[in-house]
Design a protein around this motif. Structure first.
Motif, PDB file in Angstrom:
ATOM      1  N   GLN A   1       0.831  -1.186   0.000  1.00  0.00           N
ATOM      2  CA  GLN A   1       0.000   0.000   0.000  1.00  0.00           C
ATOM      3  C   GLN A   1       0.881   1.257   0.000  1.00  0.00           C
ATOM      4  O   GLN A   1       2.065   1.199   0.340  1.00  0.00           O
ATOM      5  CB  GLN A   1      -0.921  -0.009   1.230  1.00  0.00           C
ATOM      6  N   PRO A   2       0.320   2.409  -0.408  1.00  0.00           N
ATOM      7  CA  PRO A   2       1.111   3.647  -0.376  1.00  0.00           C
ATOM      8  C   PRO A   2       1.716   3.876   1.012  1.00  0.00           C
ATOM      9  O   PRO A   2       1.029   3.742   2.025  1.00  0.00           O
ATOM     10  CB  PRO A   2       0.066   4.719  -0.713  1.00  0.00           C
ATOM     11  N   GLY A   3       3.003   4.160   1.042  1.00  0.00           N
ATOM     12  CA  GLY A   3       3.683   4.340   2.307  1.00  0.00           C
ATOM     13  C   GLY A   3       4.313   3.068   2.838  1.00  0.00           C
ATOM     14  O   GLY A   3       5.063   3.099   3.813  1.00  0.00           O
ATOM     15  N   GLY A   4       4.032   1.921   2.209  1.00  0.00           N
ATOM     16  CA  GLY A   4       4.602   0.654   2.634  1.00  0.00           C
ATOM     17  C   GLY A   4       6.014   0.461   2.098  1.00  0.00           C
ATOM     18  O   GLY A   4       6.549   1.308   1.373  1.00  0.00           O
ATOM     19  N   ASP A   5       6.618  -0.678   2.452  1.00  0.00           N
ATOM     20  CA  ASP A   5       7.991  -0.954   2.028  1.00  0.00           C
ATOM     21  C   ASP A   5       8.110  -1.179   0.524  1.00  0.00           C
ATOM     22  O   ASP A   5       9.160  -0.925  -0.063  1.00  0.00           O
ATOM     23  CB  ASP A   5       8.531  -2.196   2.757  1.00  0.00           C
ATOM     24  N   ALA A   6       7.031  -1.707  -0.104  1.00  0.00           N
ATOM     25  CA  ALA A   6       7.099  -2.043  -1.534  1.00  0.00           C
ATOM     26  C   ALA A   6       5.773  -1.681  -2.211  1.00  0.00           C
ATOM     27  O   ALA A   6       5.029  -2.555  -2.661  1.00  0.00           O
ATOM     28  CB  ALA A   6       7.404  -3.523  -1.719  1.00  0.00           C
ATOM     29  N   PRO A   7       5.449  -0.384  -2.283  1.00  0.00           N
ATOM     30  CA  PRO A   7       4.171   0.017  -2.887  1.00  0.00           C
ATOM     31  C   PRO A   7       4.070  -0.460  -4.331  1.00  0.00           C
ATOM     32  O   PRO A   7       5.057  -0.477  -5.057  1.00  0.00           O
ATOM     33  CB  PRO A   7       4.202   1.546  -2.799  1.00  0.00           C
ATOM     34  N   ALA A   8       2.856  -0.877  -4.722  1.00  0.00           N
ATOM     35  CA  ALA A   8       2.694  -1.443  -6.063  1.00  0.00           C
ATOM     36  C   ALA A   8       1.283  -1.200  -6.574  1.00  0.00           C
ATOM     37  O   ALA A   8       0.322  -1.118  -5.796  1.00  0.00           O
ATOM     38  CB  ALA A   8       2.983  -2.948  -6.028  1.00  0.00           C
ATOM     39  N   ASP A   9       1.163  -1.078  -7.901  1.00  0.00           N
ATOM     40  CA  ASP A   9      -0.128  -1.038  -8.584  1.00  0.00           C
ATOM     41  C   ASP A   9      -0.574  -2.494  -8.745  1.00  0.00           C
ATOM     42  O   ASP A   9      -0.101  -3.200  -9.638  1.00  0.00           O
ATOM     43  CB  ASP A   9       0.031  -0.356  -9.940  1.00  0.00           C
ATOM     44  N   MET A  10      -1.470  -2.936  -7.872  1.00  0.00           N
ATOM     45  CA  MET A  10      -1.804  -4.352  -7.843  1.00  0.00           C
ATOM     46  C   MET A  10      -2.581  -4.818  -9.072  1.00  0.00           C
ATOM     47  O   MET A  10      -2.517  -5.990  -9.432  1.00  0.00           O
ATOM     48  CB  MET A  10      -2.556  -4.690  -6.554  1.00  0.00           C
ATOM     49  N   SER A  11      -3.286  -3.927  -9.733  1.00  0.00           N
ATOM     50  CA  SER A  11      -3.952  -4.314 -10.984  1.00  0.00           C
ATOM     51  C   SER A  11      -2.916  -4.669 -12.044  1.00  0.00           C
ATOM     52  O   SER A  11      -3.069  -5.648 -12.793  1.00  0.00           O
ATOM     53  CB  SER A  11      -4.849  -3.178 -11.493  1.00  0.00           C
ATOM     54  N   ALA A  12      -1.833  -3.892 -12.086  1.00  0.00           N
ATOM     55  CA  ALA A  12      -0.755  -4.187 -13.026  1.00  0.00           C
ATOM     56  C   ALA A  12      -0.020  -5.459 -12.627  1.00  0.00           C
ATOM     57  O   ALA A  12       0.398  -6.246 -13.488  1.00  0.00           O
ATOM     58  CB  ALA A  12       0.213  -3.006 -13.088  1.00  0.00           C
ATOM     59  N   VAL A  13       0.144  -5.678 -11.324  1.00  0.00           N
ATOM     60  CA  VAL A  13       0.783  -6.911 -10.839  1.00  0.00           C
ATOM     61  C   VAL A  13      -0.026  -8.126 -11.278  1.00  0.00           C
ATOM     62  O   VAL A  13       0.528  -9.119 -11.765  1.00  0.00           O
ATOM     63  CB  VAL A  13       0.923  -6.874  -9.298  1.00  0.00           C
ATOM     64  N   GLU A  14      -1.347  -8.056 -11.115  1.00  0.00           N
ATOM     65  CA  GLU A  14      -2.213  -9.172 -11.510  1.00  0.00           C
ATOM     66  C   GLU A  14      -2.116  -9.429 -13.019  1.00  0.00           C
ATOM     67  O   GLU A  14      -2.048 -10.586 -13.457  1.00  0.00           O
ATOM     68  CB  GLU A  14      -3.654  -8.883 -11.116  1.00  0.00           C
TER      69      GLU A  14
END
Length: 210
Positions: free
Chosen positions: A70-83
């Protein structure tokens, strides 16, 4: 030529060296993966095993991400793109071995998906279970308990991120990292399993009995 799409090297850096020996030795045919992200481990399993034998691979993920994504986390990511990258990578890998790879994707929370697999008669069905989903201790413990029931006697369960923890202002929170849950599971089932010798960033356990 279409190629795999990965944005990190986590799997290659932390797991591949052990898996090159482990997977070759045990050659699992029925595999359950809890937490798939971009499909790096799924791709590896397909490429390593499908040339040798037909395989059945079940992948569980919400593709919502954990707190670290999530934003502010150690590894923020666009999860739709990850999927989307997961589906691309797994489709590309499986496509190289027609009629030798059966992939079933279970999109949802792992406890619910694992319970459905048990209800569908998959107790003791899998040769290899990979636990790499939520890093929250309560979730990891649920994945361990249910995954172990789905694992056959003699099969291997691998826990990723055994030593992972969030970098919190207050220090480490034992409820927000996998290790306390994995340790509790192993200690409570020590007569039913053996811990395999391997580097400790992942923990590998062989099931001795139900």
């Amino acid at each position: 030529m279409t190629s795999y799409q990965f944005t990190n090297t986590w799997f290659d850096t932390l797991a591949k060296g052990v898996w090159d020996r482990l997977i070759t030795h045990y050659a699992p045919a029925r595999i359950l993966e809890i937490g798939s992200y971009e499909g790096a481990s799924a791709r590896y399993l397909i490429d390593a095993l499908a040339p040798r034998q037909p395989i059945e691979l079940h992948c569980i993920d919400t593709w919502e991400g954990g707190v670290e994504h999530q934003p502010g986390g150690d590894a923020p990511a666009d999860m739709s793109a990850v999927e989307a990258r997961f589906h691309h990578n797994v489709r590309l890998a499986a496509g190289k071995y027609p009629d030798r790879v059966r992939v079933t994707v279970h999109k949802g929370y792992s406890d619910e998906c694992l319970a459905r697999l048990l209800a569908d008669g998959k107790k003791g069905y899998f040769d290899f279970v990979y636990v790499d989903g939520s890093h929250q201790a309560a979730d990891v413990l649920a994945d361990a308990v249910l995954g172990f029931r789905l694992l056959k006697v003699g099969g291997i369960i691998a826990f990723d991120d055994y030593l992972w923890s969030e970098q919190l202002p207050s220090g480490k929170d034992p409820l927000r990292c996998p290790k306390p849950a994995i340790d509790a599971f192993v200690n409570l089932n020590f007569r039913k399993l053996e811990v395999l010798s391997a580097p400790l960033y992942q923990l590998y356990v062989r099931k001795l009995s139900d």
